[in-house]
Design a protein around this motif. Structure first.
Motif, PDB file in Angstrom:
ATOM      1  N   GLY A  33      36.182  47.505  62.697  1.00  0.00           N
ATOM      2  CA  GLY A  33      37.168  46.521  63.131  1.00  0.00           C
ATOM      3  C   GLY A  33      37.346  45.435  62.099  1.00  0.00           C
ATOM      4  O   GLY A  33      36.613  45.371  61.115  1.00  0.00           O
ATOM      5  N   GLN A  34      38.336  44.601  62.300  1.00  0.00           N
ATOM      6  CA  GLN A  34      38.652  43.517  61.377  1.00  0.00           C
ATOM      7  C   GLN A  34      37.706  42.360  61.632  1.00  0.00           C
ATOM      8  O   GLN A  34      37.714  41.776  62.705  1.00  0.00           O
ATOM      9  CB  GLN A  34      40.097  43.073  61.602  1.00  0.00           C
ATOM     10  N   VAL A  35      36.864  42.030  60.662  1.00  0.00           N
ATOM     11  CA  VAL A  35      35.889  40.949  60.820  1.00  0.00           C
ATOM     12  C   VAL A  35      36.206  39.848  59.820  1.00  0.00           C
ATOM     13  O   VAL A  35      36.253  40.090  58.611  1.00  0.00           O
ATOM     14  CB  VAL A  35      34.439  41.464  60.600  1.00  0.00           C
ATOM     15  N   LEU A  73      36.501  41.703  56.328  1.00  0.00           N
ATOM     16  CA  LEU A  73      35.773  42.935  56.078  1.00  0.00           C
ATOM     17  C   LEU A  73      36.744  44.067  56.337  1.00  0.00           C
ATOM     18  O   LEU A  73      37.399  44.105  57.376  1.00  0.00           O
ATOM     19  CB  LEU A  73      34.568  43.036  57.027  1.00  0.00           C
ATOM     20  N   GLU A  74      36.876  44.968  55.386  1.00  0.00           N
ATOM     21  CA  GLU A  74      37.803  46.075  55.550  1.00  0.00           C
ATOM     22  C   GLU A  74      37.494  46.848  56.811  1.00  0.00           C
ATOM     23  O   GLU A  74      36.334  47.022  57.190  1.00  0.00           O
ATOM     24  CB  GLU A  74      37.713  47.026  54.345  1.00  0.00           C
ATOM     25  N   VAL A  75      38.533  47.299  57.464  1.00  0.00           N
ATOM     26  CA  VAL A  75      38.372  48.071  58.686  1.00  0.00           C
ATOM     27  C   VAL A  75      37.863  49.458  58.314  1.00  0.00           C
ATOM     28  O   VAL A  75      38.552  50.235  57.660  1.00  0.00           O
ATOM     29  CB  VAL A  75      39.702  48.175  59.455  1.00  0.00           C
ATOM     30  N   GLN A  98      31.320  36.171  63.549  1.00  0.00           N
ATOM     31  CA  GLN A  98      32.131  37.007  64.432  1.00  0.00           C
ATOM     32  C   GLN A  98      31.325  38.194  64.967  1.00  0.00           C
ATOM     33  O   GLN A  98      31.498  38.597  66.112  1.00  0.00           O
ATOM     34  CB  GLN A  98      33.393  37.491  63.721  1.00  0.00           C
ATOM     35  N   CYS A  99      30.437  38.721  64.166  1.00  0.00           N
ATOM     36  CA  CYS A  99      29.577  39.823  64.625  1.00  0.00           C
ATOM     37  C   CYS A  99      28.534  39.316  65.605  1.00  0.00           C
ATOM     38  O   CYS A  99      28.250  39.967  66.610  1.00  0.00           O
ATOM     39  CB  CYS A  99      28.887  40.494  63.438  1.00  0.00           C
ATOM     40  N   ARG A 100      27.949  38.152  65.307  1.00  0.00           N
ATOM     41  CA  ARG A 100      26.903  37.597  66.177  1.00  0.00           C
ATOM     42  C   ARG A 100      27.442  37.223  67.547  1.00  0.00           C
ATOM     43  O   ARG A 100      26.717  37.264  68.532  1.00  0.00           O
ATOM     44  CB  ARG A 100      26.263  36.371  65.529  1.00  0.00           C
ATOM     45  N   ASP A 109      39.379  33.780  70.571  1.00  0.00           N
ATOM     46  CA  ASP A 109      40.226  33.490  69.408  1.00  0.00           C
ATOM     47  C   ASP A 109      41.486  34.346  69.385  1.00  0.00           C
ATOM     48  O   ASP A 109      42.370  34.125  68.563  1.00  0.00           O
ATOM     49  CB  ASP A 109      39.462  33.732  68.102  1.00  0.00           C
ATOM     50  N   GLY A 110      41.541  35.359  70.244  1.00  0.00           N
ATOM     51  CA  GLY A 110      42.700  36.247  70.260  1.00  0.00           C
ATOM     52  C   GLY A 110      42.665  37.299  69.162  1.00  0.00           C
ATOM     53  O   GLY A 110      43.675  37.925  68.859  1.00  0.00           O
ATOM     54  N   ASP A 111      41.469  37.505  68.563  1.00  0.00           N
ATOM     55  CA  ASP A 111      41.341  38.491  67.491  1.00  0.00           C
ATOM     56  C   ASP A 111      41.129  39.908  68.016  1.00  0.00           C
ATOM     57  O   ASP A 111      41.173  40.859  67.257  1.00  0.00           O
ATOM     58  CB  ASP A 111      40.179  38.132  66.553  1.00  0.00           C
ATOM     59  N   CYS A 112      40.829  40.028  69.299  1.00  0.00           N
ATOM     60  CA  CYS A 112      40.679  41.351  69.893  1.00  0.00           C
ATOM     61  C   CYS A 112      41.144  41.307  71.341  1.00  0.00           C
ATOM     62  O   CYS A 112      41.254  40.244  71.933  1.00  0.00           O
ATOM     63  CB  CYS A 112      39.249  41.872  69.780  1.00  0.00           C
TER      64      CYS A 112
END
Length: 137
Positions: A33-35, A73-75, A98-100, A109-112
């Motif tokens: 996913g997009q991180v 981070l590249e998907v 974002q991973c943590r 945040d509306g990122d997912c």
């Protein structure tokens, strides 16, 4: 007889997050996913891996003009930093915020989407348990 009504200022996300326990299954890492990664986090990862940040080829990060000061981070599926043999995160000690905080920060945040967050088995269990909990009146 007066009735007492308790109103909470907690959002659904707050309640879910309070009841969430990451099982460290790595499902979110295997899906990819997009991180978003801040410049500071990128430098911390580079230092941890003993890699020079100027060697862009060593990093699977993308720079986007619409998000200055942020790498992405590249998907990939699985994540570039997912150790396929040991089923662990190679940068666990310095993994990005974002991973943590997945899946809650990306949701707020509306990122997912909610569907994206449901990739996580622990999140799905938390949602089901929360929905099945008795409602206090």
């Amino acid at each position: 007889v007066s009735e007492v009504v308790v109103v909470s200022d907690k959002t659904i996300a707050d309640v879910l997050q309070e009841n969430f326990k990451c099982a460290q299954c790595g499902e979110c890492c295997r899906v990819g996913g997009q991180v978003r990664i801040s410049l500071e986090e990128a430098q911390e990862i580079a230092d941890y891996l003993c890699v020079d940040m100027s060697d862009v080829a060593s990093f699977p990060f993308q720079v986007r003009d619409d998000f200055p000061g942020t790498y992405f981070l590249e998907v990939t599926s699985p994540c570039f930093f997912w150790n396929k043999l040991e089923h662990t995160c190679m940068i666990e000690e310095v993994k990005p915020a974002q991973c943590r905080t997945y899946p809650f920060q990306c949701l707020t945040d509306g990122d997912c989407s909610f569907e994206d967050a449901c990739v996580c088995p622990s999140f799905r269990r938390t949602v089901v348990v929360s929905l099945m909990a008795p409602v206090e009146e």
